[in-house]
Write a protein that holds these residues in place. Structure first.
Motif, PDB file in Angstrom:
ATOM      1  N   ARG A 152       0.642  -1.425   0.013  1.00  0.00           N
ATOM      2  CA  ARG A 152       0.372  -0.269   0.192  1.00  0.00           C
ATOM      3  C   ARG A 152       0.908   1.557   0.344  1.00  0.00           C
ATOM      4  O   ARG A 152      -0.034   2.437  -0.458  1.00  0.00           O
ATOM      5  CB  ARG A 152      -0.960  -0.012   1.498  1.00  0.00           C
ATOM      6  N   LEU A 153       2.310   0.866   1.033  1.00  0.00           N
ATOM      7  CA  LEU A 153       2.327   2.096   1.157  1.00  0.00           C
ATOM      8  C   LEU A 153       3.739   3.184  -0.382  1.00  0.00           C
ATOM      9  O   LEU A 153       3.716   3.657  -0.961  1.00  0.00           O
ATOM     10  CB  LEU A 153       4.416   1.905   1.921  1.00  0.00           C
ATOM     11  N   LYS A 154       4.251   1.556  -1.261  1.00  0.00           N
ATOM     12  CA  LYS A 154       5.363   1.602  -2.822  1.00  0.00           C
ATOM     13  C   LYS A 154       4.203   1.689  -3.870  1.00  0.00           C
ATOM     14  O   LYS A 154       4.784   2.731  -5.036  1.00  0.00           O
ATOM     15  CB  LYS A 154       6.153   0.499  -2.405  1.00  0.00           C
ATOM     16  N   TYR A 155       3.024   1.001  -3.400  1.00  0.00           N
ATOM     17  CA  TYR A 155       2.160   1.340  -5.117  1.00  0.00           C
ATOM     18  C   TYR A 155       0.521   1.743  -4.505  1.00  0.00           C
ATOM     19  O   TYR A 155      -0.582   0.556  -4.928  1.00  0.00           O
ATOM     20  CB  TYR A 155       1.315  -0.253  -5.134  1.00  0.00           C
ATOM     21  N   PRO A 156       0.576   2.729  -4.056  1.00  0.00           N
ATOM     22  CA  PRO A 156      -1.118   3.727  -3.866  1.00  0.00           C
ATOM     23  C   PRO A 156      -1.812   3.602  -4.366  1.00  0.00           C
ATOM     24  O   PRO A 156      -3.159   2.910  -4.456  1.00  0.00           O
ATOM     25  CB  PRO A 156      -0.634   4.878  -3.210  1.00  0.00           C
ATOM     26  N   HIS A 157      -1.695   3.623  -6.297  1.00  0.00           N
ATOM     27  CA  HIS A 157      -2.468   3.334  -7.024  1.00  0.00           C
ATOM     28  C   HIS A 157      -2.348   2.482  -7.454  1.00  0.00           C
ATOM     29  O   HIS A 157      -3.441   1.911  -8.238  1.00  0.00           O
ATOM     30  CB  HIS A 157      -1.162   4.127  -8.386  1.00  0.00           C
ATOM     31  N   LEU A 158      -2.403   0.770  -7.625  1.00  0.00           N
ATOM     32  CA  LEU A 158      -2.485  -0.789  -7.223  1.00  0.00           C
ATOM     33  C   LEU A 158      -3.158  -1.315  -5.975  1.00  0.00           C
ATOM     34  O   LEU A 158      -4.298  -1.482  -6.231  1.00  0.00           O
ATOM     35  CB  LEU A 158      -1.440  -1.239  -7.724  1.00  0.00           C
ATOM     36  N   VAL A 159      -3.310  -0.502  -4.696  1.00  0.00           N
ATOM     37  CA  VAL A 159      -3.970  -0.952  -3.834  1.00  0.00           C
ATOM     38  C   VAL A 159      -4.658  -0.290  -3.171  1.00  0.00           C
ATOM     39  O   VAL A 159      -3.906   0.501  -2.322  1.00  0.00           O
ATOM     40  CB  VAL A 159      -2.975  -1.985  -2.871  1.00  0.00           C
ATOM     41  N   HIS A 160      -5.943  -0.348  -2.992  1.00  0.00           N
ATOM     42  CA  HIS A 160      -7.563   0.625  -1.864  1.00  0.00           C
ATOM     43  C   HIS A 160      -6.768   0.574  -1.108  1.00  0.00           C
ATOM     44  O   HIS A 160      -6.630   1.782  -0.004  1.00  0.00           O
ATOM     45  CB  HIS A 160      -8.039   0.713  -2.135  1.00  0.00           C
ATOM     46  N   ALA A 161      -6.280  -0.714   0.049  1.00  0.00           N
ATOM     47  CA  ALA A 161      -6.287  -0.517   1.522  1.00  0.00           C
ATOM     48  C   ALA A 161      -5.271  -2.210   1.977  1.00  0.00           C
ATOM     49  O   ALA A 161      -5.530  -2.649   0.907  1.00  0.00           O
ATOM     50  CB  ALA A 161      -7.717  -0.555   2.187  1.00  0.00           C
ATOM     51  N   SER A 162      -5.111  -2.175   2.871  1.00  0.00           N
ATOM     52  CA  SER A 162      -4.517  -2.758   3.524  1.00  0.00           C
ATOM     53  C   SER A 162      -4.999  -3.482   4.471  1.00  0.00           C
ATOM     54  O   SER A 162      -4.816  -2.945   5.434  1.00  0.00           O
ATOM     55  CB  SER A 162      -2.732  -2.738   3.376  1.00  0.00           C
ATOM     56  N   ILE A 163      -4.876  -5.293   5.182  1.00  0.00           N
ATOM     57  CA  ILE A 163      -5.017  -5.497   6.598  1.00  0.00           C
ATOM     58  C   ILE A 163      -3.789  -6.212   6.901  1.00  0.00           C
ATOM     59  O   ILE A 163      -3.367  -6.923   6.336  1.00  0.00           O
ATOM     60  CB  ILE A 163      -6.453  -6.613   6.400  1.00  0.00           C
ATOM     61  N   ALA A 164      -2.462  -5.307   7.621  1.00  0.00           N
ATOM     62  CA  ALA A 164      -1.821  -6.045   8.195  1.00  0.00           C
ATOM     63  C   ALA A 164      -1.224  -6.883   9.554  1.00  0.00           C
ATOM     64  O   ALA A 164      -1.268  -5.959  10.312  1.00  0.00           O
ATOM     65  CB  ALA A 164      -0.203  -4.980   6.904  1.00  0.00           C
ATOM     66  N   THR A 165      -1.772  -8.326   9.372  1.00  0.00           N
ATOM     67  CA  THR A 165      -1.642  -8.003  10.386  1.00  0.00           C
ATOM     68  C   THR A 165      -1.226  -9.054  11.531  1.00  0.00           C
ATOM     69  O   THR A 165       0.228  -9.413  10.420  1.00  0.00           O
ATOM     70  CB  THR A 165      -3.064 -10.192  10.578  1.00  0.00           C
ATOM     71  N   SER A 166      -0.239  -8.245  12.461  1.00  0.00           N
ATOM     72  CA  SER A 166       1.252  -8.844  13.093  1.00  0.00           C
ATOM     73  C   SER A 166       2.073  -8.669  12.380  1.00  0.00           C
ATOM     74  O   SER A 166       3.214  -9.430  12.473  1.00  0.00           O
ATOM     75  CB  SER A 166       1.121 -10.490  13.161  1.00  0.00           C
ATOM     76  N   ALA A 167       2.150  -7.493  11.639  1.00  0.00           N
ATOM     77  CA  ALA A 167       3.134  -7.153  11.163  1.00  0.00           C
ATOM     78  C   ALA A 167       5.038  -6.367  11.791  1.00  0.00           C
ATOM     79  O   ALA A 167       3.993  -5.495  11.941  1.00  0.00           O
ATOM     80  CB  ALA A 167       2.661  -6.039   9.740  1.00  0.00           C
ATOM     81  N   PRO A 168       5.485  -7.305  11.873  1.00  0.00           N
ATOM     82  CA  PRO A 168       7.087  -6.583  11.866  1.00  0.00           C
ATOM     83  C   PRO A 168       7.199  -5.314  10.931  1.00  0.00           C
ATOM     84  O   PRO A 168       8.121  -5.826  10.019  1.00  0.00           O
ATOM     85  CB  PRO A 168       7.497  -7.491  12.522  1.00  0.00           C
ATOM     86  N   VAL A 169       7.070  -4.203  11.499  1.00  0.00           N
ATOM     87  CA  VAL A 169       7.267  -3.231  10.378  1.00  0.00           C
ATOM     88  C   VAL A 169       8.455  -2.648  10.546  1.00  0.00           C
ATOM     89  O   VAL A 169       8.745  -1.454   9.421  1.00  0.00           O
ATOM     90  CB  VAL A 169       6.217  -1.477   9.962  1.00  0.00           C
ATOM     91  N   TYR A 170       9.516  -2.690  11.674  1.00  0.00           N
ATOM     92  CA  TYR A 170      10.359  -1.965  11.857  1.00  0.00           C
ATOM     93  C   TYR A 170      11.849  -3.323  11.780  1.00  0.00           C
ATOM     94  O   TYR A 170      11.447  -4.077  12.428  1.00  0.00           O
ATOM     95  CB  TYR A 170      10.611  -1.850  13.524  1.00  0.00           C
ATOM     96  N   ALA A 171      12.947  -2.628  10.950  1.00  0.00           N
ATOM     97  CA  ALA A 171      13.733  -4.230  10.979  1.00  0.00           C
ATOM     98  C   ALA A 171      14.262  -3.375  11.902  1.00  0.00           C
ATOM     99  O   ALA A 171      15.237  -2.486  12.334  1.00  0.00           O
ATOM    100  CB  ALA A 171      14.473  -3.974   9.294  1.00  0.00           C
ATOM    101  N   THR A 172      15.687  -4.514  12.869  1.00  0.00           N
ATOM    102  CA  THR A 172      16.194  -4.516  13.566  1.00  0.00           C
ATOM    103  C   THR A 172      17.439  -5.797  13.260  1.00  0.00           C
ATOM    104  O   THR A 172      16.546  -6.637  13.555  1.00  0.00           O
ATOM    105  CB  THR A 172      15.836  -4.328  14.933  1.00  0.00           C
ATOM    106  N   VAL A 173      18.782  -5.327  13.724  1.00  0.00           N
ATOM    107  CA  VAL A 173      19.272  -6.269  13.576  1.00  0.00           C
ATOM    108  C   VAL A 173      19.243  -7.800  14.815  1.00  0.00           C
ATOM    109  O   VAL A 173      19.307  -8.499  15.164  1.00  0.00           O
ATOM    110  CB  VAL A 173      20.618  -5.758  13.865  1.00  0.00           C
TER     111      VAL A 173
END
Length: 502
Positions: free
Chosen positions: A191-212
């Motif tokens: 949804r962040l990178k291709y907002p013109h292609l996907v209208h909405a997102s259900i992002a369950t249990s999503a680790p959005v922050y990478a960390t070593v």
């Protein structure tokens, strides 16, 4: 975030441990041997008896390298379709596959299908490149794995969405992305990178922050065990400290081999051998906590009866012996649950499996691929570097050394740190600038520590579900669900309904 598929490769699994995302296996969907794989498992990975489902494999001609226009090579990517609920003019639901084989069971079960029936949606599930039957290259050599990344996977989704929409007359339909765990991160980033292609997102249990380094994972394990009994994680810590001391005493190795039913006597006391063994045993608790009481029976998963309550029951039972003996009893219980005669805890065997680059190799179900992604994009290493967690003996350097041993990274500490930095630069980490993404997470699930658990904005809401584990809201509803889980599913549906009208 995934990769267990109960895919017990070879003789006996090296233990119940597989990737930080994917994770999962024997008692979860993915083979336990491949560090973290189980603990960041693709919520939609296939079980060995996937053929019991009658959903037909379909194939999409996909580009090998989306970021090199001069490279015209293509390959066949697997996907599934469920059009039984579709009504003309309805939305399109796209489930995103992750770090394991795409499981056709999800085309017949799951909360997303309940939503689809109410909204008249067409349902698609696209398998992630390099997992399952989606083989972009002739083998899994490190050179070929250069084409395995979240960026390439997102471009796969974009190209698939564009072509399928044109072929099926769906260009004017609203597309919604669904994903859980690592695929939940992909749903966010799609949804962040291709907002013109996907209208909405259900992002369950999503680790959005990478960390070593991700010691917070084990901190949540401590709190989740303590919610059953404050003594439980303390007893686990006492047991693992005792075991670590005994591992450095050569006269104790015979007893340890017997107590934990190892397939062969521990022959080495090297740092990597000891760390591998200790992480393998910790994986019994880590995986049970992550999927505690999730409704996963429809996937054909074994061991769903093993819960936090069961493990803490063993650890609190003084009739079993001291904490060390109770910890060994847990290990034997897990082996019995998965019908395994013994535990192969040899790090050299793990390396041998993981270095096999064949698509028929013992780690080809996702272990070799996912660990590569952790080394080159995400980190996510669940180390014992925090004092506020119940285990001993597998610090960050143990995880980083595997990147060197498996993929010949000469300076893994520096290279993984740089890769993680680039990932957060690419996607923004917690600083998400988008709309129409909802982030459900469970308080018991250790992955919520890298997810969004409070609203970012009105159009980026969080749904934090107390008392539930990994991807709980995605599984089919049942009578014994906690009231807050049922309410969360309803709330997500209302958001989805609202967004589709915008």
């Amino acid at each position: 975030m995934a990769f267990w598929n109960s895919v017990l490769f070879g003789k006996v699994p090296r233990l119940f441990k597989v990737v930080a995302i994917l994770a999962c296996v024997a008692c979860f969907p993915c083979d336990a041997r491949f560090k973290g794989f189980r603990r960041f498992r693709n919520q939609f990975s296939a079980e060995p008896n996937e053929n019991r489902h009658t959903v037909e494999d379909q194939w999409f001609i996909q580009r090998l390298d989306h970021f090199n226009g001069a490279d015209t090579r293509v390959w066949k990517q697997r996907y599934f379709v469920n059009d039984s609920f579709y009504k003309p003019g309805g939305p399109v639901f796209l489930m995103i596959g992750g770090e394991g084989p795409a499981n056709p069971a999800w085309m017949q079960y799951g909360t997303w299908l309940t939503y689809a029936e109410k909204l008249g949606a067409l349902c698609l599930l696209l398998e992630h490149r390099f997992y399952g039957k989606s083989h972009p290259t002739e083998d899994l050599s490190t050179d070929n794995l250069h084409y395995l990344s979240s960026r390439q996977a997102l471009a796969d989704l974009a190209h698939f969405r564009t072509v399928i929409a044109e072929e099926r007359g769906l260009t004017d339909r609203k597309w919604v992305a669904f994903g859980g765990s690592y695929p939940g991160s992909l749903a966010t980033w799609f949804r962040l990178k291709y907002p013109h292609l996907v209208h909405a997102s259900i992002a369950t249990s999503a680790p959005v922050y990478a960390t070593v380094n991700f010691p917070e994972y084990l901190e949540v394990v401590w709190r989740s065990l303590a919610s059953e009994s404050p003594e439980c994680p303390q007893l686990v810590r006492e047991a693992t400290d005792t075991l670590l001391l005994r591992l450095h005493d050569p006269s104790s190795l015979d007893n340890i081999t017997k107590d934990f039913r190892l397939c062969s006597k521990l022959s080495s006391q090297s740092f990597m051998d000891i760390a591998y063994f200790l992480e393998s045993l910790a994986g019994n608790f880590m995986d049970v906590v992550q999927y505690n009481e999730d409704n996963r029976e429809f996937e054909g998963v074994v061991g769903t009866n093993i819960t936090i309550k069961v493990l803490c029951g063993v650890m609190l039972d003084s009739s079993v012996g001291d904490p060390y003996e109770r910890y060994a009893a847990v290990a034997r219980l897990m082996l019995q649950t998965f019908s395994q005669p013994c535990l192969d805890a040899q790090y050299t065997h793990y390396l041998q499996d993981m270095r096999n680059i064949s698509w028929d190799g013992p780690a080809s179900g996702g272990g070799r691929q996912w660990v590569y992604q952790t080394c080159t994009e995400f980190g996510f290493y669940q180390s014992t570097d925090s004092p506020n967690q119940p285990f001993s003996g597998f610090p960050l350097r143990y995880h980083l050394q595997q990147c060197a041993d498996l993929y010949n990274l000469s300076d893994p500490e520096r290279s993984v740190a740089e890769a993680v930095k680039q990932t957060n630069e690419e996607y923004g980490g917690y600083d998400i600038r988008a709309t129409r993404i909802v982030f459900p997470n469970g308080s018991v699930d250790p992955w919520h520590a890298l997810g969004v658990t409070s609203d970012i904005s009105r159009d980026l809401p969080a749904v934090f579900i107390k008392g539930t584990a990994h991807c709980a809201n995605m599984y089919p509803a049942r009578a014994q669900d906690l009231p807050q889980l049922s309410l969360a599913r309803d709330h997500i549906f209302l958001l989805l309904q609202k967004w589709l009208n915008e």
